[in-house]
Enzyme design. Structure first.
Site, PDB file in Angstrom:
ATOM      1  N   GLY A   1       5.021   7.389   4.764  1.00 23.29           N
ATOM      2  CA  GLY A   1       4.671   6.265   5.631  1.00 23.29           C
ATOM      3  C   GLY A   1       3.600   5.391   5.019  1.00 23.29           C
ATOM      4  O   GLY A   1       3.333   5.463   3.813  1.00 23.29           O
ATOM      5  N   ASN A   2       2.989   4.571   5.847  1.00 26.75           N
ATOM      6  CA  ASN A   2       1.927   3.692   5.374  1.00 26.75           C
ATOM      7  C   ASN A   2       0.896   3.513   6.487  1.00 26.75           C
ATOM      8  O   ASN A   2       1.052   4.048   7.589  1.00 26.75           O
ATOM      9  CB  ASN A   2       2.499   2.341   4.913  1.00 26.75           C
ATOM     10  CG  ASN A   2       3.269   1.642   6.014  1.00 26.75           C
ATOM     11  OD1 ASN A   2       2.694   1.225   7.019  1.00 26.75           O
ATOM     12  ND2 ASN A   2       4.585   1.524   5.841  1.00 26.75           N
ATOM     13  N   ARG A   3      -0.130   2.742   6.227  1.00 29.64           N
ATOM     14  CA  ARG A   3      -1.260   2.653   7.141  1.00 29.64           C
ATOM     15  C   ARG A   3      -1.189   1.469   8.094  1.00 29.64           C
ATOM     16  O   ARG A   3      -2.174   1.153   8.763  1.00 29.64           O
ATOM     17  CB  ARG A   3      -2.556   2.578   6.329  1.00 29.64           C
ATOM     18  CG  ARG A   3      -2.801   3.823   5.485  1.00 29.64           C
ATOM     19  CD  ARG A   3      -4.000   3.657   4.574  1.00 29.64           C
ATOM     20  NE  ARG A   3      -5.213   3.367   5.339  1.00 29.64           N
ATOM     21  CZ  ARG A   3      -6.369   3.023   4.782  1.00 29.64           C
ATOM     22  NH1 ARG A   3      -6.451   2.915   3.464  1.00 29.64           N
ATOM     23  NH2 ARG A   3      -7.423   2.782   5.528  1.00 29.64           N
TER      24      ARG A   3
ATOM     25  N   ALA B   1       5.384  -3.324   7.707  1.00 32.82           N
ATOM     26  CA  ALA B   1       5.208  -2.721   6.382  1.00 32.82           C
ATOM     27  C   ALA B   1       6.351  -1.724   6.183  1.00 32.82           C
ATOM     28  O   ALA B   1       6.391  -0.681   6.831  1.00 32.82           O
ATOM     29  CB  ALA B   1       3.858  -2.028   6.293  1.00 32.82           C
TER      30      ALA B   1
END
Length: 423
Positions: free
Chosen positions: A219-221, A286
């Protein structure tokens, strides 16, 4: 009530005299702040005689009292009658090059503007975008009437009747003075000018997750705050908004339809579906560029030696490039976001410019996310690029303010009769 009446330099300035008189007769204290050009239509002696107060257009008069700040704090409401295209543009840009614009910039009082100008100026994409930006910031716009203008011209752009403006000024003050008003009530405050009315918008937000096993994911932030701010502002500007959100916990803005997704594949399906009927497509999410070739059905365990088998990744579909390259509607505007850090191959701007040309979107909003900045924050700083990678400007501030600037640019693209998709 303390009212500042700003007057800008248009032929309709003479009607502001009647507004001042009507407000004074109702017991309100009025201070007139004209622009230098406004004084060419109605002189300072007229305003001083009507209000009993000194009149100036200059920031550098009475400097010791810091008058532009003092006026802003004194006012319960500020009304600009008439508001010319030039005044609207300067206010939208945050200029402070005379006493009126400086007062607008320093005051936290509710603001109303009654535009008056020739039809061509009122309908020009630049003016439409500037009015949209002011509206999204909470300025109440009294739309001009359709009627006789200067000379033989006739059309939208005529200043409304002074009594109508007086009623709007009093309603503006009464409507905004309550600190209990929520952001969802903003539509009542900003008036009837909603430049995205009749437009359909789809926005992606958040960050996609790709399952490695039943427990872990790639995943990402991304928090989704910027995408949600874009949705909120678009709804306030009158758009029919669909928000496709990946793994967010934010409250849904008033008037926005939410579809929740988890993975890039789910986001891809929803965005392609919603884009078929959208006037504007915004890819603010994102998106994970890669996913596991084969997610494990059970939790991945360490081997006896503590080692873990190598993870094989495959590429996800490029959703932005696909949406830009296969537009479902003529004149559809596609907006992309790019989070860059810069590396040995180039700076943040250089990499983003190459991406803008490669993706084919009409507008690319670029974030410098070096050292994890921007993610989860309430503020943002972006560079706007057109489809050729040419910088259009930079914007910094809250994510709502960034959203306002993005929509102002999109509205200009929508309003341009010769707009062609960048792809």
């Amino acid at each position: 009530m303390n009212i500042i009446l700003g007057v800008s330099g248009g032929i309709a300035a003479y009607k502001a005299v009647l507004v001042v008189r009507a407000l004074s007769e109702r017991g309100h204290t009025v201070r007139v702040v004209p622009t230098a050009n406004a004084l060419r239509f109605v002189g300072a002696p007229t305003w001083e005689a009507l209000t009993g107060r000194r009149v100036t257009a200059e920031v550098f008069e009475n400097v010791a009292d810091v008058e532009h700040v003092a006026l802003g704090r004194w006012a319960d409401v500020i009304a600009v009658v008439p508001a010319t295209a030039d005044l609207i543009a300067r206010a939208a840009a945050g200029r402070a090059d005379d006493l009126l614009t400086a007062t607008l910039l320093t005051s936290r009082a509710p603001v109303l503007m009654a535009p008056a100008m020739h039809t061509e100026m009122w309908q020009h994409p630049a003016t439409v975008a500037n009015v949209a930006l002011l509206t999204s910031r909470g300025v109440r716009i009294v739309p001009p009437d359709d009627g006789r203008l200067t000379g033989p011209d006739s059309g939208p752009g005529r200043l409304p009747d002074p009594q109508v403006i007086v009623s709007e000024i009093l309603a503006c003050a009464a409507g905004v003075q309550s600190s209990r008003r929520s952001r969802s009530d903003t539509a009542e405050v900003v008036g009837e000018f909603r430049p995205l009315t009749g437009r359909t918008v789809v926005i992606s937000a958040g960050g996609t997750r790709e399952a490695l096993d039943p427990v872990r994911y790639l995943g990402n932030r991304s928090s989704g705050r910027q995408g949600f701010a874009l949705a909120e502002v678009a709804a306030r500007l009158g758009a029919e908004v669909s928000l496709v959100a990946a793994n967010t916990t934010l409250p849904v803005p008033e008037g926005v339809r939410l579809t929740e997704v988890v993975s890039t594949a789910e986001l891809h399906t929803q965005m392609v579906s919603h884009a078929r009927n959208a006037d504007v497509v915004v890819m603010a999410a994102a998106v994970a560029d890669f996913r596991p070739a084969a997610p494990e059905p059970h939790k991945i365990k360490k081997g006896a030696d503590g080692a873990v088998a190598p993870l094989q990744l495959i590429e996800n579909p490029d959703i932005l490039a696909e949406l830009a390259g296969r537009r479902r509607r003529p004149q559809q505007v596609v907006v992309g976001f790019a989070a860059e850090t810069g590396d040995h191959a180039g700076s943040v701007l250089q990499l983003a410019q190459a991406k803008a040309r490669r993706k084919g979107a009409d507008l690319l909003v670029v974030n410098d996310v070096s050292n994890g900045q921007v993610f989860g924050s309430g503020d943002n700083a972006v560079t706007l690029l057109d489809g050729r990678g040419v910088p259009l400007g930079t914007v910094s501030g809250s994510k709502t303010e960034v959203a306002e600037a993005v929509w102002a640019t999109v509205i200009e693209l929508l309003g341009g009769p010769d707009h062609e998709p960048a792809g």
